[in-house]
Design an enzyme around this catalytic site. Structure first.
Site, PDB file in Angstrom:
ATOM      1  N   CYS A   1       0.809  -1.429  -0.101  1.00 32.94           N
ATOM      2  CA  CYS A   1      -0.053  -0.086   0.056  1.00 32.94           C
ATOM      3  C   CYS A   1       1.012   1.318   0.031  1.00 32.94           C
ATOM      4  O   CYS A   1       1.310   1.700   0.972  1.00 32.94           O
ATOM      5  CB  CYS A   1      -0.856  -0.087   1.045  1.00 32.94           C
ATOM      6  SG  CYS A   1      -2.008   1.663   1.358  1.00 32.94           S
TER       7      CYS A   1
ATOM      8  N   CYS B   1      -0.573   4.166   2.298  1.00 37.12           N
ATOM      9  CA  CYS B   1      -0.174   3.893   3.618  1.00 37.12           C
ATOM     10  C   CYS B   1       1.377   3.972   4.012  1.00 37.12           C
ATOM     11  O   CYS B   1       1.676   4.829   5.141  1.00 37.12           O
ATOM     12  CB  CYS B   1      -0.559   2.517   4.156  1.00 37.12           C
ATOM     13  SG  CYS B   1      -2.106   1.879   3.299  1.00 37.12           S
ATOM     14  N   ASP B   2       2.100   3.683   3.114  1.00 37.28           N
ATOM     15  CA  ASP B   2       3.600   3.674   3.526  1.00 37.28           C
ATOM     16  C   ASP B   2       4.544   4.555   2.890  1.00 37.28           C
ATOM     17  O   ASP B   2       5.497   4.424   3.174  1.00 37.28           O
ATOM     18  CB  ASP B   2       4.140   2.322   3.441  1.00 37.28           C
ATOM     19  CG  ASP B   2       3.341   1.311   4.286  1.00 37.28           C
ATOM     20  OD1 ASP B   2       2.806   1.738   5.358  1.00 37.28           O
ATOM     21  OD2 ASP B   2       3.106   0.044   3.974  1.00 37.28           O
TER      22      ASP B   2
END
Ligand SMILES: Cc1cc2nc3c(=O)[nH]c(=O)nc-3n(C[C@H](O)[C@H](O)[C@H](O)COP(=O)(O)OP(=O)(O)OC[C@H]3O[C@@H](n4cnc5c(N)ncnc54)[C@H](O)[C@@H]3O)c2cc1C
Length: 322
Positions: free
Chosen positions: A146, A149-150
């Site tokens: 992701c 997200c990261d």
């Protein structure tokens, strides 16, 4: 079989509802909107991914009505709000097992048992793993599925994206906001992604490509430091230094609990006709759980609407002709 119509205001265990929706992605929440507007008081079990896969991506630019794009999680919140406005209930619960042998259908969740006169399955799909040494050990330590997200953790760092489809390019482009370079490793010598995305990726100075190659190992002690690569044409092996690897190589449908109860294809996608009907009357599907081809927010949402319309007809028919 006559329907024993439930009352969604009954909160005792097991809860009996007319329409139970599994999944809070675009398919599930669109189904909930349509079922709510038919005054069927649907109940949605969200699963662990509220908003579904769409909520994982930073910006969605191809959902109509948002000319400047819309945040992935923001779109999920809007879907939910709209469904709730008409009476849909959203429960943070995950279904673990189902019994579709008789109506009402039985669904066991972490939070208790549910009885459903009709079921709409919108459990979507999850990202595939490479299944190579180091991948599991280093997940969260440089291995990610992701970018939204990261991506932030890779500011001024070098990252690799594995894959050659739309998701790989979209997320690769997103990662150029943070990383100094994004190397896309693809097992073929050309991309599967759409032309617009290809042109953007080829035109981005931070993005480069390694073709016809697979990653065979993720290397690192407590964080990713390199990848082992193999060129599938020459067989040559090499090591490629990187701080992170983002894997976008397709999906597996979340259908395990329906095995043996609903007809599926060899990949595990649930078979449905154009009315979103499955092999069990009263069970409908929507979105990526039944669609390995289109895999878009708009198509999943459309299938959700269709499934709810059919669930409404099903309930009306059974009520009139018990
Ligand atoms: C990184 C990324 C970027 C993308 N970008 C775009 C884009 O720009 N435009 C576009 O149109 N599409 C995009 N997509 C694709 C789009 O997100 C999907 O096609 C869409 O989300 C599929 O919707 P769905 O509702 O069928 O399934 P999903 O979104 O997969 O949702 C499944 C839902 O089911 C729930 N669930 C799973 N198991 C259970 C269970 N046992 N019990 C209860 N609930 C359960 C999950 O929690 C989740 O809420 C992207 C996808 C990814 C991964």
């Amino acid at each position: 079989m006559p329907l024993n119509l439930g009352n969604s205001s009954n909160t005792s265990d097991p809860r009996h509802v007319k329409v139970l929706v599994l999944g809070s992605g675009p398919a599930g929440l669109s189904a909930a909107l349509y079922a709510a507007r038919a005054e069927l008081e649907p109940l949605v079990l969200t699963g662990i991914e509220l908003g579904g896969q769409a909520a994982l991506t930073h910006t969605i630019e191809n959902y109509p009505g948002f000319p400047d794009g819309v945040g992935g999680s923001e779109l999920g919140e809007l879907f939910q709000k709209q469904a709730e406005r008409f009476g849909a209930k959203v429960e943070f619960d995950t279904a673990n097992s189902v019994d579709l042998s008789a109506r009402p259908f039985k669904v066991n969740g972490d939070g208790g048992e549910y009885l459903a006169d009709t079921l709409i399955v919108g459990t979507g799909a999850r990202p595939n793993h490479l299944e190579i040494p180091g991948e599991y050990e280093l997940t969260g330590k440089g291995v990610s599925y992701c970018a939204t997200c990261d991506g932030w953790f890779f500011k001024e760092k070098k990252v690799v994206v594995v894959g050659g489809g739309d998701s790989a390019l979209e997320e690769g482009l997103f990662l150029t906001r943070f990383a100094t370079s994004v190397t896309i490793i693809h097992r073929r010598d050309s991309l599967r992604a759409g032309k617009v995305l290809q042109n953007r990726a080829f035109g981005n100075p931070k993005i480069n490509f390694i073709w016809s190659s697979v990653v065979t190992e993720v290397i690192g002690a407590d964080k990713v430091t390199a990848l082992k690569l193999k060129n599938i044409e020459s067989g040559a092996e090499s090591e490629f230094p990187t701080n992170g690897v983002f894997i976008f190589i397709g999906h597996t449908p979340n259908t395990q609990m329906f095995k043996g109860q609903l007809d599926m294809d060899e990949m595990g996608y649930i078979n449905a006709n154009h009315l979103m009907e499955t092999s069990v009357p009263g069970v409908f599907v929507a979105g990526e759980v039944a669609d390995s081809h289109f895999r878009q927010v708009i198509t999943s949402a459309g299938m959700g609407a269709a499934a709810a319309i059919q669930a409404t007809h099903f309930i009306e028919k059974e009520t009139l002709n018990p």
